[in-house]
Design a protein around this motif. Structure first.
Motif, mmCIF file in Angstrom:
data_model
loop_
_atom_site.group_PDB
_atom_site.id
_atom_site.type_symbol
_atom_site.label_atom_id
_atom_site.label_comp_id
_atom_site.label_asym_id
_atom_site.label_seq_id
_atom_site.Cartn_x
_atom_site.Cartn_y
_atom_site.Cartn_z
ATOM 1 N N LEU A 1 41.490 -40.040 8.796
ATOM 2 C CA LEU A 1 40.155 -40.369 8.288
ATOM 3 C C LEU A 1 40.150 -40.528 6.772
ATOM 4 N N PHE A 2 41.096 -39.878 6.101
ATOM 5 C CA PHE A 2 41.174 -39.960 4.642
ATOM 6 C C PHE A 2 41.375 -41.405 4.202
ATOM 7 N N ASP A 3 42.303 -42.104 4.880
ATOM 8 C CA ASP A 3 42.562 -43.506 4.535
ATOM 9 C C ASP A 3 41.597 -44.456 5.233
ATOM 10 N N LYS A 4 41.100 -44.070 6.403
ATOM 11 C CA LYS A 4 40.132 -44.916 7.123
ATOM 12 C C LYS A 4 38.886 -45.143 6.278
ATOM 13 N N LEU A 5 38.444 -44.097 5.588
ATOM 14 C CA LEU A 5 37.227 -44.210 4.784
ATOM 15 C C LEU A 5 37.400 -45.263 3.694
ATOM 16 N N LYS A 6 38.564 -45.266 3.059
ATOM 17 C CA LYS A 6 38.825 -46.275 2.018
ATOM 18 C C LYS A 6 38.877 -47.673 2.614
ATOM 19 N N GLN B 1 34.452 -50.595 -1.476
ATOM 20 C CA GLN B 1 33.911 -50.235 -2.792
ATOM 21 C C GLN B 1 34.608 -48.999 -3.362
ATOM 22 N N ILE B 2 35.183 -48.177 -2.470
ATOM 23 C CA ILE B 2 35.808 -46.927 -2.905
ATOM 24 C C ILE B 2 37.171 -47.214 -3.522
ATOM 25 N N LYS B 3 37.343 -46.809 -4.754
ATOM 26 C CA LYS B 3 38.611 -46.981 -5.462
ATOM 27 C C LYS B 3 39.447 -45.705 -5.359
ATOM 28 N N SER B 4 40.742 -45.831 -5.542
ATOM 29 C CA SER B 4 41.650 -44.688 -5.420
ATOM 30 C C SER B 4 42.293 -44.346 -6.746
ATOM 31 N N GLN B 5 42.453 -43.047 -6.963
ATOM 32 C CA GLN B 5 43.228 -42.548 -8.092
ATOM 33 C C GLN B 5 44.053 -41.353 -7.617
ATOM 34 N N LYS C 1 33.798 -43.623 -12.165
ATOM 35 C CA LYS C 1 33.669 -44.607 -11.087
ATOM 36 C C LYS C 1 32.690 -44.043 -10.069
ATOM 37 N N ASN C 2 31.741 -44.861 -9.656
ATOM 38 C CA ASN C 2 30.710 -44.377 -8.736
ATOM 39 C C ASN C 2 31.274 -44.026 -7.373
ATOM 40 N N TYR C 3 32.304 -44.737 -6.933
ATOM 41 C CA TYR C 3 32.849 -44.516 -5.593
ATOM 42 C C TYR C 3 34.351 -44.296 -5.735
ATOM 43 N N LEU C 4 34.767 -43.052 -5.552
ATOM 44 C CA LEU C 4 36.145 -42.708 -5.894
ATOM 45 C C LEU C 4 36.770 -41.801 -4.854
ATOM 46 N N CYS C 5 38.009 -42.145 -4.488
ATOM 47 C CA CYS C 5 38.869 -41.277 -3.668
ATOM 48 C C CYS C 5 39.957 -40.734 -4.574
ATOM 49 N N LEU C 6 40.067 -39.425 -4.640
ATOM 50 C CA LEU C 6 41.063 -38.799 -5.507
ATOM 51 C C LEU C 6 42.130 -38.126 -4.649
ATOM 52 N N GLU C 7 43.350 -38.621 -4.752
ATOM 53 C CA GLU C 7 44.475 -38.034 -4.030
ATOM 54 C C GLU C 7 45.099 -36.966 -4.916
ATOM 55 N N ALA C 8 44.988 -35.706 -4.470
ATOM 56 C CA ALA C 8 45.380 -34.578 -5.319
ATOM 57 C C ALA C 8 46.427 -33.729 -4.621
ATOM 58 N N SER C 9 47.674 -33.835 -5.062
ATOM 59 C CA SER C 9 48.740 -33.023 -4.474
ATOM 60 C C SER C 9 48.545 -31.561 -4.832
ATOM 61 N N ALA C 10 49.330 -30.700 -4.198
ATOM 62 C CA ALA C 10 49.190 -29.252 -4.408
ATOM 63 C C ALA C 10 49.353 -28.895 -5.878
ATOM 64 N N GLY D 1 17.511 -44.579 -5.544
ATOM 65 C CA GLY D 1 18.208 -45.033 -6.735
ATOM 66 C C GLY D 1 19.696 -45.162 -6.520
ATOM 67 N N LEU D 2 20.429 -45.460 -7.596
ATOM 68 C CA LEU D 2 21.861 -45.669 -7.533
ATOM 69 C C LEU D 2 22.573 -44.361 -7.258
ATOM 70 N N GLY D 3 23.372 -44.325 -6.202
ATOM 71 C CA GLY D 3 24.080 -43.120 -5.836
ATOM 72 C C GLY D 3 25.559 -43.196 -6.175
ATOM 73 N N SER D 4 26.285 -42.134 -5.814
ATOM 74 C CA SER D 4 27.737 -42.127 -5.999
ATOM 75 C C SER D 4 28.366 -41.308 -4.893
ATOM 76 N N PHE D 5 29.654 -41.559 -4.680
ATOM 77 C CA PHE D 5 30.385 -40.834 -3.639
ATOM 78 C C PHE D 5 31.783 -40.551 -4.147
ATOM 79 N N PHE D 6 32.222 -39.300 -3.935
ATOM 80 C CA PHE D 6 33.523 -38.856 -4.427
ATOM 81 C C PHE D 6 34.145 -37.940 -3.382
ATOM 82 N N TYR D 7 35.362 -38.231 -3.014
ATOM 83 C CA TYR D 7 36.045 -37.282 -2.122
ATOM 84 C C TYR D 7 37.480 -37.086 -2.575
#
Length: 920
Positions: free
Chosen positions: A386-391, A396-400, A4-13, A362-368
């Motif tokens: 800010l973590f949720d504000k960005l979404k 366009q930013i999807k979450s996983q 996914k070009n625009y993705l927020c990844l929630e990663a627990s410990a 050109g076509l970019g991507s963003f991942f955090y």
């Protein structure tokens, strides 16, 4: 998981965040992107280096079995089979190896931006980045206060707010980083509110006459006393039943309360105007120091870049982002929950460009990636919101989410799930990947008995086969570290803390430092220290003062045969730029607190929970909060408002609650809620550091001065305090970790080894070892510290040494013990025999001597051309035979190192009543 070009990844410990980041980065490379088009940002050099190492190792070894997991993830991400992925990797290999990866900390990236436009801000492009310049800024701030005749104002502020200087500077530092414009406001007069109160008194005393009622209406009271009376804070009490419906009384009280509200709102405005002036002056101090010293701290760099990008020079801003976008097509950000407002404001235009579709490049991507449950840096500006504000801002930013835990054993993961399931909204249970059960224990201790409980559990782990190096103790502040460290060392355990992992303790670095001292001072002790570390003897060199320090150190490292790529040596070269020349380096490097890049482990680790973030340990002992929780006595309530993009600032005064000020009440409740959330986050971080075993030590009966994070309790005002409330338990089993036997030290030719005598602390009050308590250990360390701090040739040094003594040990020892130490040392300094020993000699305090693979420490070494005199301090004549054996061996070894000198040795007993000197 498709790309996914625009993705927020929630990663627990422990869920594989670094794995996900590195795989994403490599996927971008395999999609045909050059490394210089990909920007990866993280918060620390350590994290950046780990990411670089992980990406490089994975990319180059993707065909090997140990990278099978990464290869499978790439196949899924790119929707290809393994042959296709490896073929793409092979095609990109030359490009990958010939290009530098753009993996950076926020600080380094912002510094790169600033250097391009620094002249616009009056800064030189070759500025130095320093970790801390707080002391210089404080001095400059004090100078500006004097110039602007504001010293009295700041003193009044500190007196009124019951704050210390450190709290004030922390507040000013925070305000200086934010949009907080200074303004003028007059100090309000108290006359109107007192007039309204007097009018209320006249009405009230005419209507009713009962003592408990009349106490509210005394015209001799001060306003600070009036606002604590029930007529203000508890109008619903039965004292006012007779008058509550009286129209005249209600009107008079309403008039008083309105005047009271207007007065305190005006006072609040005045007080905020005062702190705004201080903040403006503090910001000016930062600017002056930055320009004068041509050095910027990491916070300074962020502030300057933010100022550059929020200035009125639109053309420069557009040009900057145009340049950056031309270079960067893809952005990856680690630990996004720790991002500050200023960092977000700088990055937001780049993120917007990346997620907008096709930009100029050109076509970019963003991942955090990140985890709001691990947000524990609010005190330094981190905004987890800010973590949720960005979404929310960019749909366009999807979450996983990553739901598998690769760090901890099964029972540890399941226990953490149970503890925090009800503490977080929409908590996602983690699934353990480990097939081992692991071990979890919650044990309770009586107030004040935490040290014994810690020791008991360490012994239990060790007896079951767990090596000390596999155990970490986590606590909540540095004071706890010192206390626990001293106690466990007294018990004979080897402890590893941040100090013992300092860069200058690293073997190769220590060897180079000792050789520099040998070259400059010419003393053979330093040469033997080099021999102990590297097993070589080298002739000393003539060092050139005009050469750069880094250049000289590199030459010495090569001369000594040290590996060029040693990461600790690289770090030493990096910090050497702060020294003016090699002589400055030789005299002052011993005070450096930089941590080793290798973070070598030697003994039980003790660290704060904040320091443990991002780390993992086989067995973790989490100790409950020791002492009283900090109550917020700050003069202001301050929280950043994301809706208005500004700070909400209110005077911290309970009167606003009694006046029904909803804005104040909401802000106070918000701060209280955020404080509690962050405490729970810290507990989450602590409990998720454990791989195989987690032991939680909880206070059994918290109350009053003794708080708890793990046991709920009521305060004296009947408020329930609860973070996580844990019951005692013990589940699972401990796995042995193959304790390593200590290596036999290599023998030095022609030198006999030291006799293995345990280190002897100076002991107070003639106690034997069996009778020692922790206060005795503190006493001994304090006496050593005081003796080390005094310059025996400078009488004026005593006052400075006393201040140092009080600052370091004032919270550990009673005042009577500190006074006893001073009196003992005064007797020593008046002892003619002692003065004769040190006369006309070079004095080396706490002198380390490298021998037999260890460093032995002599309390005082007195040297001249003909003689060496060893002095060992004691405060009790008990164990005299052991003392004699120990000191005699010091003398014997020095006689072999310095055969041309006369070696003498003395034990000096520094006792309350007298000084005794035993010459050996």
């Amino acid at each position: 998981m498709s790309f996914k070009n625009y993705l927020c990844l929630e990663a627990s410990a422990g869920s594989g965040k670094t794995f996900a980041l590195s795989v994403r980065y490599i996927a971008l490379l395999l999609k045909g992107n050059y490394p210089n088009k990909i920007l990866a940002l993280t918060f620390t050099n350590k994290a950046a280096n780990e990411m670089l190492h992980r990406i490089t190792t994975t990319f180059c070894n993707l065909h090997k079995d140990d990278q099978k997991g990464e290869l499978e993830a790439l196949c899924e991400l790119l929707d290809m089979d393994s042959k296709q992925v490896l073929s793409l990797r092979d095609n990109m290999m030359d490009i990958f190896l010939s290009n530098e990866l753009n993996i950076s900390t926020f600080d380094s990236f912002f510094a790169t931006i600033l250097r391009q436009f620094s002249l616009n801000l009056g800064l030189m492009p070759d500025f130095n980045s320093v970790s801390n310049n707080t002391d210089l800024i404080k001095k400059e701030f004090e100078r500006l206060l004097e110039i602007n005749s504001m010293v009295g104002d700041i003193a009044q502020y500190l007196n009124d707010s019951d704050n210390n200087e450190n709290n004030l500077f922390d507040k000013l530092k925070l305000l200086s980083q934010c949009k907080f414009e200074p303004f003028e406001a007059p100090c309000p007069m108290i006359d109107d509110v007192m007039q309204k109160y007097n009018e209320l008194c006249d009405v009230a005393l005419r209507l009713h006459n009962v003592a408990s009622y009349n106490n509210n209406f005394d015209k001799n009271l001060k306003l600070s006393q009036i606002i604590k009376k029930p007529v203000v804070i508890n109008y619903t009490s039965r004292n006012f039943n007779k008058v509550r419906d009286n129209v005249e009384f209600v009107s008079a009280r309403d008039g008083f309360m309105q005047a009271l509200k207007e007065y305190y709102l005006a006072l609040e405005k005045y007080e905020i105007s005062q702190i705004s002036k201080f903040a403006k002056l503090y910001k000016k101090a930062i600017s002056n120091v930055n320009r004068r010293e041509n050095s910027l701290s990491f916070d300074d760099i962020t502030n300057w870049v933010n100022e550059l990008l929020t200035s009125d020079n639109k053309q420069d801003i557009d040009m900057l982002y145009f340049r950056l976008d031309a270079k960067i097509r893809h952005i990856l950000i680690d630990e996004f929950q720790d991002t500050s407002i200023k960092q977000y404001e700088i990055l937001e235009p780049l993120i917007a460009e990346s997620v907008s579709g096709v930009g100029q490049n050109g076509l970019g991507s963003f991942f955090y990636v990140g985890d709001t449950k691990q947000s524990i840096y609010r005190f330094r500006g981190g905004q987890k919101e800010l973590f949720d504000k960005l979404k929310a801002d960019f749909i366009q930013i999807k979450s996983q989410s990553l739901d598998k835990n690769y760090r901890s054993d099964k029972l540890v993961v399941e226990y953490v799930n149970r503890v925090f399931k009800d503490k977080y909204l929409n908590y996602i249970d983690q699934i353990p990947n480990s097939k081992n059960d692991g071990y979890v224990k919650v044990a309770k201790f009586d107030t004040g008995k935490h040290q014994d409980k810690i020791y008991e559990n360490i012994v239990h782990l060790y007896d079951l086969g767990v090596a000390y190096e596999d155990i970490a103790i986590l606590c909540w502040n540095n004071k706890d570290i010192d206390e626990i460290k001293y106690f466990l060392e007294f018990k004979g355990l080897k402890i590893s803390t941040q100090t013992t992992n300092n860069l200058i303790k690293s073997a190769n670095v220590a060897a180079v430092v000792e050789f520099v001292k040998y070259c400059i001072f010419g003393d053979e002790i330093h040469s033997w220290a080099v021999y102990e570390i590297l097993n070589i003897k080298k002739d000393k060199l003539e060092l050139k003062k005009e050469s750069s320090v880094a250049q000289t150190l590199k030459f010495i490292a090569k001369y000594l045969g040290i590996e060029p790529g040693d990461i600790d040596m690289l770090k030493l070269y990096e910090i050497s730029s702060s020294y003016s020349d090699i002589y400055d380096f030789a005299f002052n490097i011993s005070n450096d607190q930089t941590l080793s890049a290798k973070s070598s482990q030697n003994g039980i680790t003790i660290m704060t929970v904040h320091k443990s973030k991002g780390l993992q340990f086989n067995y973790v002992i989490v100790v409950d909060y020791i002492g009283k929780l900090n109550n917020n006595t700050d003069k202001f309530l301050m929280e950043y408002n994301l809706d208005t993009n500004s700070w909400d600032v209110r005077l911290h005064n309970k009167i606003f609650e009694y006046l029904g000020d909803e804005n104040y009440i909401n802000l106070k409740n918000k701060q209280k809620s955020l404080d509690k959330d962050e405490t729970i986050n810290k507990i989450y971080v602590a409990l998720t550091r454990a791989k195989h075993g987690l032991i939680i030590l909880a206070n059994k009966t918290p109350k009053g001065q003794h708080s708890s994070y793990f046991t709920s309790y009521y305060t004296s005002s009947n408020d329930l305090i609860e973070y996580v409330n844990l019951d005692e338990c013990e589940i699972g089993s401990i796995q042995a970790s193959n304790k390593k036997e200590p290596k036999e030290p290599s023998q030095v030719v022609n030198l006999e080894p030291f006799m293995k005598v345990a280190p002897q602390d100076i002991v107070a009050n003639n106690e034997t070892n069996s009778e020692l308590n922790l206060a005795s250990v503190y006493f001994g360390k304090a006496l050593h510290y005081y003796l080390e701090s005094i310059d025996f040739n400078d009488p004026n040094s005593k006052e400075i040494a006393q201040n140092c003594l009080y600052n370091k040990f004032g919270n550990l020892l009673e005042m009577s013990s500190l006074e006893d130490i001073k009196l003992r040392v005064d007797k020593l300094l008046a002892c003619s025999e002692f003065l004769e020993i040190i006369k006309n000699k070079e004095l080396y305090k706490e002198q380390d001597i490298g021998f037999n693979g260890e460093l032995k420490r002599i309390d005082l070494l007195c040297m001249n051309e003909k003689e060496i005199h060893i002095i060992d301090y004691k405060s009790s004549t008990n164990q005299g035979d052991e003392h004699k054996i120990q000191v005699a061996h010091y003398a014997k070894i020095l006689s072999q190192i310095y055969p041309q000198k006369t070696i003498n040795a003395s034990i000096i007993y520094i006792m309350s009543r007298e000084i005794q000197i035993l010459n050996l």
